[in-house]
Write a protein that holds these residues in place. Structure first.
Motif, PDB file in Angstrom:
ATOM      1  N   VAL A  42      54.562  88.410 -18.276  1.00  0.00           N
ATOM      2  CA  VAL A  42      54.317  87.001 -18.557  1.00  0.00           C
ATOM      3  C   VAL A  42      55.313  86.584 -19.522  1.00  0.00           C
ATOM      4  CG1 VAL A  42      52.804  85.320 -19.546  1.00  0.00           C
ATOM      5  CG2 VAL A  42      51.909  87.093 -18.048  1.00  0.00           C
ATOM      6  N   THR A  43      55.921  85.544 -19.392  1.00  0.00           N
ATOM      7  CA  THR A  43      57.009  84.808 -20.491  1.00  0.00           C
ATOM      8  C   THR A  43      56.286  83.557 -20.892  1.00  0.00           C
ATOM      9  OG1 THR A  43      58.271  84.185 -18.666  1.00  0.00           O
ATOM     10  CG2 THR A  43      58.940  85.994 -19.587  1.00  0.00           C
ATOM     11  N   SER A  44      56.665  83.258 -22.270  1.00  0.00           N
ATOM     12  CA  SER A  44      56.318  81.965 -22.848  1.00  0.00           C
ATOM     13  C   SER A  44      57.446  81.575 -23.684  1.00  0.00           C
ATOM     14  CB  SER A  44      55.054  82.134 -23.691  1.00  0.00           C
ATOM     15  OG  SER A  44      55.326  82.836 -24.888  1.00  0.00           O
ATOM     16  N   ASN A  45      57.538  80.028 -23.770  1.00  0.00           N
ATOM     17  CA  ASN A  45      58.602  79.444 -24.717  1.00  0.00           C
ATOM     18  C   ASN A  45      58.029  78.291 -25.259  1.00  0.00           C
ATOM     19  OD1 ASN A  45      59.035  77.228 -22.911  1.00  0.00           O
ATOM     20  ND2 ASN A  45      60.026  78.595 -21.483  1.00  0.00           N
ATOM     21  N   PRO A  46      58.629  77.835 -26.280  1.00  0.00           N
ATOM     22  CA  PRO A  46      58.116  76.467 -27.044  1.00  0.00           C
ATOM     23  C   PRO A  46      57.837  75.406 -26.067  1.00  0.00           C
ATOM     24  CG  PRO A  46      60.062  77.525 -28.396  1.00  0.00           C
ATOM     25  CD  PRO A  46      59.867  78.181 -26.952  1.00  0.00           C
ATOM     26  N   THR A  47      58.661  75.264 -24.958  1.00  0.00           N
ATOM     27  CA  THR A  47      58.540  74.162 -24.138  1.00  0.00           C
ATOM     28  C   THR A  47      56.972  74.373 -23.342  1.00  0.00           C
ATOM     29  OG1 THR A  47      60.491  73.736 -23.833  1.00  0.00           O
ATOM     30  CG2 THR A  47      59.120  73.020 -22.099  1.00  0.00           C
ATOM     31  N   ILE A  48      56.656  75.632 -22.952  1.00  0.00           N
ATOM     32  CA  ILE A  48      55.367  75.988 -22.316  1.00  0.00           C
ATOM     33  C   ILE A  48      54.183  75.915 -23.180  1.00  0.00           C
ATOM     34  CG2 ILE A  48      54.159  77.693 -21.351  1.00  0.00           C
ATOM     35  CD1 ILE A  48      56.627  78.981 -20.157  1.00  0.00           C
ATOM     36  N   PHE A  49      54.347  76.326 -24.267  1.00  0.00           N
ATOM     37  CA  PHE A  49      53.365  75.964 -25.303  1.00  0.00           C
ATOM     38  C   PHE A  49      53.292  74.750 -25.728  1.00  0.00           C
ATOM     39  CE2 PHE A  49      53.607  80.748 -26.901  1.00  0.00           C
ATOM     40  CZ  PHE A  49      52.237  80.960 -26.295  1.00  0.00           C
ATOM     41  N   GLU A  50      54.400  73.693 -26.037  1.00  0.00           N
ATOM     42  CA  GLU A  50      54.129  72.416 -26.417  1.00  0.00           C
ATOM     43  C   GLU A  50      53.286  71.545 -25.228  1.00  0.00           C
ATOM     44  OE1 GLU A  50      54.568  68.114 -26.438  1.00  0.00           O
ATOM     45  OE2 GLU A  50      55.583  69.372 -24.840  1.00  0.00           O
ATOM     46  N   LYS A  51      53.435  71.777 -23.927  1.00  0.00           N
ATOM     47  CA  LYS A  51      52.793  71.545 -22.867  1.00  0.00           C
ATOM     48  C   LYS A  51      51.157  71.685 -22.861  1.00  0.00           C
ATOM     49  CE  LYS A  51      56.810  70.656 -19.766  1.00  0.00           C
ATOM     50  NZ  LYS A  51      57.496  71.401 -18.466  1.00  0.00           N
ATOM     51  N   ALA A  52      51.160  72.880 -23.073  1.00  0.00           N
ATOM     52  CA  ALA A  52      49.627  73.421 -23.182  1.00  0.00           C
ATOM     53  C   ALA A  52      48.923  72.994 -24.388  1.00  0.00           C
ATOM     54  CB  ALA A  52      49.723  75.071 -23.298  1.00  0.00           C
ATOM     55  N   MET A  53      49.548  73.183 -25.525  1.00  0.00           N
ATOM     56  CA  MET A  53      48.774  72.784 -26.928  1.00  0.00           C
ATOM     57  C   MET A  53      48.712  71.388 -27.131  1.00  0.00           C
ATOM     58  SD  MET A  53      49.575  76.179 -29.120  1.00  0.00           S
ATOM     59  CE  MET A  53      49.392  77.837 -28.607  1.00  0.00           C
ATOM     60  N   GLY A  54      50.010  70.798 -26.941  1.00  0.00           N
ATOM     61  CA  GLY A  54      50.222  69.560 -27.476  1.00  0.00           C
ATOM     62  C   GLY A  54      49.465  68.144 -26.633  1.00  0.00           C
ATOM     63  N   HIS A  55      48.921  68.691 -25.510  1.00  0.00           N
ATOM     64  CA  HIS A  55      48.072  67.687 -24.741  1.00  0.00           C
ATOM     65  C   HIS A  55      46.787  68.154 -24.206  1.00  0.00           C
ATOM     66  CE1 HIS A  55      52.232  65.834 -24.352  1.00  0.00           C
ATOM     67  NE2 HIS A  55      52.774  67.108 -23.891  1.00  0.00           N
ATOM     68  N   GLY A  56      45.839  67.320 -24.399  1.00  0.00           N
ATOM     69  CA  GLY A  56      44.514  67.871 -23.937  1.00  0.00           C
ATOM     70  C   GLY A  56      43.867  68.199 -25.137  1.00  0.00           C
ATOM     71  N   THR A  57      42.524  68.752 -24.843  1.00  0.00           N
ATOM     72  CA  THR A  57      41.576  69.330 -25.605  1.00  0.00           C
ATOM     73  C   THR A  57      41.220  70.705 -25.591  1.00  0.00           C
ATOM     74  OG1 THR A  57      39.981  68.838 -24.293  1.00  0.00           O
ATOM     75  CG2 THR A  57      40.628  66.830 -25.936  1.00  0.00           C
ATOM     76  N   ALA A  58      41.929  71.376 -24.897  1.00  0.00           N
ATOM     77  CA  ALA A  58      41.590  72.985 -24.641  1.00  0.00           C
ATOM     78  C   ALA A  58      41.659  73.822 -25.917  1.00  0.00           C
ATOM     79  CB  ALA A  58      42.219  73.449 -23.561  1.00  0.00           C
ATOM     80  N   TYR A  59      42.527  73.351 -26.758  1.00  0.00           N
ATOM     81  CA  TYR A  59      42.728  74.135 -28.015  1.00  0.00           C
ATOM     82  C   TYR A  59      41.926  73.625 -29.282  1.00  0.00           C
ATOM     83  CZ  TYR A  59      46.334  76.721 -25.508  1.00  0.00           C
ATOM     84  OH  TYR A  59      46.975  77.626 -24.607  1.00  0.00           O
ATOM     85  N   ASP A  60      41.411  72.507 -29.082  1.00  0.00           N
ATOM     86  CA  ASP A  60      40.741  71.869 -30.313  1.00  0.00           C
ATOM     87  C   ASP A  60      39.593  72.607 -30.870  1.00  0.00           C
ATOM     88  OD1 ASP A  60      42.560  70.035 -29.732  1.00  0.00           O
ATOM     89  OD2 ASP A  60      41.238  68.319 -29.111  1.00  0.00           O
TER      90      ASP A  60
END
Length: 374
Positions: free
Chosen positions: A41-59
């Motif tokens: 698996v790879t990740s990058n800042p753009t992937i995390f921005e989309k995952a964490m910056g939108h929605g409530t999954a991480y709240d």
């Protein structure tokens, strides 16, 4: 058999260029491991921005962290969230890592792109993230910039696995491959083992074609007298560039320097094909998978590319096929003044800037979230 498993059987390991909490919690990663033979698996800042910056999954998790660490910075909060995702992914892939004796089964986490030009800061953050995640099948992503090369050697020397990112040119790739060898040599000199240290060199593909094709279209549109020759190069430069990088890799494996390290158990630094999503609808959506299949490589795919290849990809030994044609394509690129060196240099700068923007947006989104809102 899944076409993705067939791809792995040809020597190109299948990695996913995506991660987020909902996907992990739902068992999506484990399903890909079980059904498609996924090994990384790879990740990058753009992937995390989309995952964490939108929605409530991480709240909810963020609120829990904030209660235990009042006043924590947005960076600390992000790293805690990211480390939890990466740790979960690493645990899912741990059986793969164990079965393959540390030769695969890795999850990558990137250092902050804001320090891409700072060697010492990169080393310090790589060490910090390595300790924070605390999994042997973690790779720390370090940009293949001029400042990144000595950081790669230093982190490898300390036994930290490295995914070198943002590689576009053959020269940059050769520089970081030598940095990997240097780090291993320094461990050998200190009497330390090197057999379970791994690295990949992430060679970006589609962005090269996007940039060169745009210039080709501009010149053709202006009635360039070489229009026919220019049009014949559309969609070909990136694959030719990647194939020649692989030829360098094969030659390096034959060198006395590498053979000495291999005799002590060193693992080769595999080329990883990144940016493999097709951006031009005129091209097959599996182009950058189909044409780069060969031993000791990795292809990290966004989910849509993975789905496309599973459905209609073509599995064949393509990476070492057409090498003379690849040389001809690159010679034509040079003859026609498309300036691949300038393109790849520009793409590194743009890649760093893009990741910095995503990172800044991500930290801004996290800073705006408070426990009361979770």
């Amino acid at each position: 058999m899944s076409k993705l498993k067939e791809l792995s059987a040809k020597g190109t390991a299948v990695w996913l260029d995506f991660v987020d909490k909902q996907f992990l919690d739902a068992g999506g990663l484990k399903k890909l491991v079980d059904e498609d033979g996924l090994t990384g698996v790879t990740s990058n800042p753009t992937i995390f921005e989309k995952a964490m910056g939108h929605g409530t999954a991480y709240d909810a998790g963020l609120a829990e962290y904030d209660r235990a660490h009042p006043g924590a910075s947005a960076l600390d909060r992000y790293e805690w969230l990211a480390a939890a995702d990466i740790r979960a992914a690493a645990d899912t892939l741990r059986p793969v890592y164990d079965r393959l004796d540390a030769k695969d089964g890795y999850v990558s986490l990137e250092v902050s792109p804001t320090i891409a030009l700072d060697t010492d800061a990169t080393i310090a953050e790589a060490t910090k993230l390595w300790a924070m995640v605390d999994r042997p099948n973690l790779m720390i992503k370090i940009p293949g910039t001029d400042a990144g090369a000595p950081a790669i050697a230093a982190t490898i020397r300390e036994g930290i696995n490295v995914n070198v990112t943002l590689l576009f040119s053959q020269a940059a790739y050769a520089r970081v491959a030598e940095a990997y060898a240097m780090g291993l040599e320094e461990r050998v000199a200190r009497g330390e083992p090197i057999d379970r240290i791994a690295s990949v060199a992430s060679f970006f593909v589609s962005r090269i074609d996007s940039t060169i094709d745009k210039e080709i279209d501009r010149r053709v549109g202006e009635g360039d007298p070489e229009s026919d020759a220019l049009k014949a190069l559309r969609g070909k430069a990136a694959i030719a560039n990647a194939k020649m990088a692989y030829q360098w890799y094969l030659d390096f494996l034959k060198s006395d320097r590498w053979r000495s390290l291999a005799a002590k158990g060193a693992q080769p630094q595999r080329l990883l094909w990144a940016s493999t999503g097709v951006k031009d609808p005129a091209y097959p959506d599996t182009l950058y998978v189909d044409q780069l299949i060969g031993p000791d490589t990795v292809n990290t795919m966004p989910p849509q590319t993975m789905d496309a290849f599973r459905d209609h990809g073509t599995v064949a030994d393509t990476l070492t096929d057409g090498v003379d044609e690849a040389r001809r394509v690159l010679a034509e690129v040079e003859r026609l003044g498309l300036d691949l060196d300038a393109v790849t240099s520009k793409l590194v700068d743009e890649g760093v800037a893009s990741f910095v923007k995503s990172f800044d947006d991500l930290l801004g989104s996290i800073a705006a979230k408070h426990p009361a809102n979770a």
